[in-house]
Design a protein around this motif. Structure first.
Motif, PDB file in Angstrom:
ATOM      1  N   ARG A   5       0.801  -1.222   0.000  1.00  0.00           N
ATOM      2  CA  ARG A   5       0.000   0.000   0.000  1.00  0.00           C
ATOM      3  C   ARG A   5       0.836   1.275   0.000  1.00  0.00           C
ATOM      4  O   ARG A   5       0.325   2.370  -0.212  1.00  0.00           O
ATOM      5  N   ALA A   6       2.125   1.124   0.244  1.00  0.00           N
ATOM      6  CA  ALA A   6       3.001   2.300   0.235  1.00  0.00           C
ATOM      7  C   ALA A   6       3.503   2.624  -1.178  1.00  0.00           C
ATOM      8  O   ALA A   6       4.095   3.674  -1.402  1.00  0.00           O
ATOM      9  N   ARG A   7       3.290   1.724  -2.121  1.00  0.00           N
ATOM     10  CA  ARG A   7       3.788   1.959  -3.487  1.00  0.00           C
ATOM     11  C   ARG A   7       2.693   1.805  -4.529  1.00  0.00           C
ATOM     12  O   ARG A   7       2.854   1.144  -5.547  1.00  0.00           O
ATOM     13  N   LEU A   8       1.558   2.416  -4.237  1.00  0.00           N
ATOM     14  CA  LEU A   8       0.436   2.298  -5.177  1.00  0.00           C
ATOM     15  C   LEU A   8       0.661   3.203  -6.386  1.00  0.00           C
ATOM     16  O   LEU A   8       1.283   4.260  -6.261  1.00  0.00           O
ATOM     17  N   PRO A   9       0.149   2.804  -7.547  1.00  0.00           N
ATOM     18  CA  PRO A   9       0.181   3.744  -8.673  1.00  0.00           C
ATOM     19  C   PRO A   9      -0.704   4.946  -8.335  1.00  0.00           C
ATOM     20  O   PRO A   9      -1.754   4.794  -7.723  1.00  0.00           O
ATOM     21  N   LYS A  10      -0.245   6.142  -8.698  1.00  0.00           N
ATOM     22  CA  LYS A  10      -1.050   7.350  -8.442  1.00  0.00           C
ATOM     23  C   LYS A  10      -2.240   7.402  -9.379  1.00  0.00           C
ATOM     24  O   LYS A  10      -3.315   7.837  -9.031  1.00  0.00           O
ATOM     25  N   HIS A  11      -1.988   7.013 -10.621  1.00  0.00           N
ATOM     26  CA  HIS A  11      -3.017   7.113 -11.652  1.00  0.00           C
ATOM     27  C   HIS A  11      -3.163   5.753 -12.343  1.00  0.00           C
ATOM     28  O   HIS A  11      -2.220   5.252 -12.944  1.00  0.00           O
ATOM     29  N   ILE A  12      -4.340   5.180 -12.226  1.00  0.00           N
ATOM     30  CA  ILE A  12      -4.648   3.922 -12.915  1.00  0.00           C
ATOM     31  C   ILE A  12      -5.613   4.243 -14.052  1.00  0.00           C
ATOM     32  O   ILE A  12      -6.618   4.935 -13.851  1.00  0.00           O
ATOM     33  N   ALA A  13      -5.304   3.769 -15.247  1.00  0.00           N
ATOM     34  CA  ALA A  13      -6.196   3.962 -16.387  1.00  0.00           C
ATOM     35  C   ALA A  13      -6.677   2.584 -16.844  1.00  0.00           C
ATOM     36  O   ALA A  13      -5.914   1.613 -16.784  1.00  0.00           O
ATOM     37  N   VAL A  14      -7.930   2.513 -17.267  1.00  0.00           N
ATOM     38  CA  VAL A  14      -8.486   1.212 -17.614  1.00  0.00           C
ATOM     39  C   VAL A  14      -9.200   1.242 -18.964  1.00  0.00           C
ATOM     40  O   VAL A  14     -10.059   2.097 -19.204  1.00  0.00           O
ATOM     41  N   GLU A  41      -7.263   4.348  -0.754  1.00  0.00           N
ATOM     42  CA  GLU A  41      -6.984   5.708  -0.251  1.00  0.00           C
ATOM     43  C   GLU A  41      -5.936   6.520  -0.992  1.00  0.00           C
ATOM     44  O   GLU A  41      -6.111   7.706  -1.160  1.00  0.00           O
ATOM     45  N   ASN A  42      -4.859   5.885  -1.452  1.00  0.00           N
ATOM     46  CA  ASN A  42      -3.827   6.720  -2.067  1.00  0.00           C
ATOM     47  C   ASN A  42      -3.813   6.713  -3.584  1.00  0.00           C
ATOM     48  O   ASN A  42      -2.827   7.122  -4.195  1.00  0.00           O
ATOM     49  N   ILE A  43      -4.874   6.234  -4.188  1.00  0.00           N
ATOM     50  CA  ILE A  43      -4.941   6.327  -5.640  1.00  0.00           C
ATOM     51  C   ILE A  43      -5.592   7.670  -5.970  1.00  0.00           C
ATOM     52  O   ILE A  43      -6.695   7.961  -5.534  1.00  0.00           O
ATOM     53  N   LEU A  95     -21.512  19.172  -9.425  1.00  0.00           N
ATOM     54  CA  LEU A  95     -21.797  18.701  -8.065  1.00  0.00           C
ATOM     55  C   LEU A  95     -20.526  18.309  -7.314  1.00  0.00           C
ATOM     56  O   LEU A  95     -20.389  18.559  -6.122  1.00  0.00           O
ATOM     57  N   THR A  96     -19.576  17.693  -8.032  1.00  0.00           N
ATOM     58  CA  THR A  96     -18.424  17.084  -7.342  1.00  0.00           C
ATOM     59  C   THR A  96     -17.149  17.928  -7.438  1.00  0.00           C
ATOM     60  O   THR A  96     -16.087  17.470  -7.023  1.00  0.00           O
ATOM     61  N   LYS A  97     -17.257  19.131  -7.969  1.00  0.00           N
ATOM     62  CA  LYS A  97     -16.030  19.877  -8.312  1.00  0.00           C
ATOM     63  C   LYS A  97     -15.117  20.213  -7.121  1.00  0.00           C
ATOM     64  O   LYS A  97     -13.919  20.390  -7.302  1.00  0.00           O
ATOM     65  N   GLU A  98     -15.686  20.265  -5.922  1.00  0.00           N
ATOM     66  CA  GLU A  98     -14.843  20.588  -4.746  1.00  0.00           C
ATOM     67  C   GLU A  98     -14.292  19.331  -4.072  1.00  0.00           C
ATOM     68  O   GLU A  98     -13.592  19.427  -3.070  1.00  0.00           O
ATOM     69  N   ASN A  99     -14.649  18.154  -4.545  1.00  0.00           N
ATOM     70  CA  ASN A  99     -14.256  16.918  -3.854  1.00  0.00           C
ATOM     71  C   ASN A  99     -12.767  16.628  -4.029  1.00  0.00           C
ATOM     72  O   ASN A  99     -12.182  16.963  -5.059  1.00  0.00           O
ATOM     73  N   THR A 100     -12.205  15.976  -3.018  1.00  0.00           N
ATOM     74  CA  THR A 100     -10.743  15.890  -2.980  1.00  0.00           C
ATOM     75  C   THR A 100     -10.157  14.490  -2.776  1.00  0.00           C
ATOM     76  O   THR A 100      -8.935  14.317  -2.817  1.00  0.00           O
ATOM     77  N   ILE A 108     -14.251   1.453  -8.727  1.00  0.00           N
ATOM     78  CA  ILE A 108     -14.206   2.760  -8.047  1.00  0.00           C
ATOM     79  C   ILE A 108     -14.143   2.537  -6.534  1.00  0.00           C
ATOM     80  O   ILE A 108     -13.309   3.126  -5.841  1.00  0.00           O
ATOM     81  N   GLU A 109     -14.998   1.660  -6.047  1.00  0.00           N
ATOM     82  CA  GLU A 109     -15.014   1.357  -4.607  1.00  0.00           C
ATOM     83  C   GLU A 109     -13.659   0.844  -4.131  1.00  0.00           C
ATOM     84  O   GLU A 109     -13.125   1.287  -3.116  1.00  0.00           O
ATOM     85  N   ALA A 110     -13.097  -0.090  -4.894  1.00  0.00           N
ATOM     86  CA  ALA A 110     -11.832  -0.711  -4.495  1.00  0.00           C
ATOM     87  C   ALA A 110     -10.686   0.306  -4.514  1.00  0.00           C
ATOM     88  O   ALA A 110      -9.818   0.297  -3.640  1.00  0.00           O
ATOM     89  N   CYS A 111     -10.671   1.194  -5.498  1.00  0.00           N
ATOM     90  CA  CYS A 111      -9.616   2.224  -5.573  1.00  0.00           C
ATOM     91  C   CYS A 111      -9.773   3.218  -4.430  1.00  0.00           C
ATOM     92  O   CYS A 111      -8.790   3.598  -3.787  1.00  0.00           O
ATOM     93  N   ARG A 112     -11.002   3.610  -4.189  1.00  0.00           N
ATOM     94  CA  ARG A 112     -11.277   4.603  -3.132  1.00  0.00           C
ATOM     95  C   ARG A 112     -10.834   4.064  -1.775  1.00  0.00           C
ATOM     96  O   ARG A 112     -10.244   4.786  -0.963  1.00  0.00           O
ATOM     97  N   GLU A 113     -11.111   2.782  -1.574  1.00  0.00           N
ATOM     98  CA  GLU A 113     -10.770   2.102  -0.324  1.00  0.00           C
ATOM     99  C   GLU A 113      -9.246   2.059  -0.097  1.00  0.00           C
ATOM    100  O   GLU A 113      -8.777   2.095   1.028  1.00  0.00           O
TER     101      GLU A 113
END
Ligand code: IPE
Ligand code: IPE
Ligand code: MG
Length: 246
Positions: free
Chosen positions: A10-19, A57-59, A127-132, A50-55
């Motif tokens: 979990r310390a070396r996750l890809p920052k950006h995953i494209a599918v 945390e560092n993606i 709607l989501t523009k401020e989300n981080t 989406i759920e799995a990436c969000r979980e």
């Protein structure tokens, strides 16, 4: 359940995953259902990834290739079904995405999409523009060559207007004219259903992405497949043209 997941660091996750979410049609054929039903099933995999990436945390960014500039070659029946599905998906999922602090970004020739899709997508963006917490970047009516041509056109206009000097155009300048310049380049590209090609996806940005192709059809894709792809990514040695680190 989690015991079955491939081990990842979990310390070396890809920052950006494209599918490249491929194989809905073949999944449908295998199941003996319509192609539209295949796309419908694929929407469940979108939720799962989406759920799995969000979980994790560092993606930071998840880019999803949903409709290419070439996909208009399909039957009107299939194209209509895809855009109906898009609106339905937004209706069902947007609230939860927003709750999860996810920002929706769209890349592609948005003005070429059906009006209803444009309005629904604009609502997602607003709607989501401020989300981080994470960016979900959806490629719609997207083509890598179209993106590069659109950027070139805009640079040419700016040059004619005196806003940019031709001699000052370098890679960094060019990259600023792409559809979503603020996002980092993908570190990991996942393509499902076994096809070994880019199909015009993020040609500029993929320069040094690690490519993982899974045999799984997109509607069968779930969290373990994501972990498998990340584990393979983490086993690779990225060099960026330099020499192997010992
Ligand atoms: C990917 O699945 C979804 C889109 C391109 C919209 P396909 O519909 O390409 O599925 P296959 O490749 O025919 O199996
Ligand atoms: C790429 O898949 C586009 C998307 C997943 C949206 P395609 O199924 O359209 O690609 P090809 O035609 O097999 O190269
Ligand atoms: Mg396909």
């Amino acid at each position: 359940m989690n015991a079955a997941l491939p081990a990842i660091d979990r310390a070396r996750l890809p920052k950006h995953i494209a599918v490249i979410m491929d194989g809905n049609g073949r999944w449908a054929e295998r199941e003996g259902v319509s192609r539209a039903a295949g796309h419908e099933a694929g929407a469940k995999s979108v939720r799962a990834i989406i759920e799995a990436c969000r979980e994790l945390e560092n993606i930071e960014v998840l880019s999803l290739y949903a409709f290419s500039t070439e996909n208009w070659r399909r039957s009107k029946l299939e194209v209509d079904a895809l855009f109906r599905l898009l609106s339905k998906y937004i209706k069902i999922e947007l609230e939860e995405l927003h709750k999860q602090n996810i920002r929706i970004s769209i890349m592609g020739r948005i003005f070429g999409l059906p009006k209803k899709a444009q309005a629904d997508l604009q609502h997602c963006i607003d709607l989501t523009k401020e989300n981080t917490a994470m960016v979900v970047n959806v490629a719609l009516n997207y083509g890598g060559r179209a993106e590069i041509a659109d950027a070139a056109k805009q640079i040419a206009k700016d040059a004619v207007a005196g806003r940019v000097k031709p001699d000052a155009i370098d890679e960094a300048t060019f990259a600023k004219y792409l559809y979503v310049p603020q996002l980092p380049d993908p570190d990991l590209l996942i393509r499902t259903s076994g096809e070994l090609r880019l199909s015009n996806f993020m040609l500029w940005q993929m320069s040094y992405a690690e490519i993982v192709v899974l045999p799984t059809f997109w509607p069968d894709f779930r969290k373990p497949h994501l972990y498998e792809a990340i584990a393979e990514y983490q086993a690779r040695q990225r060099r960026f043209g330099g020499r192997v680190k010992k």
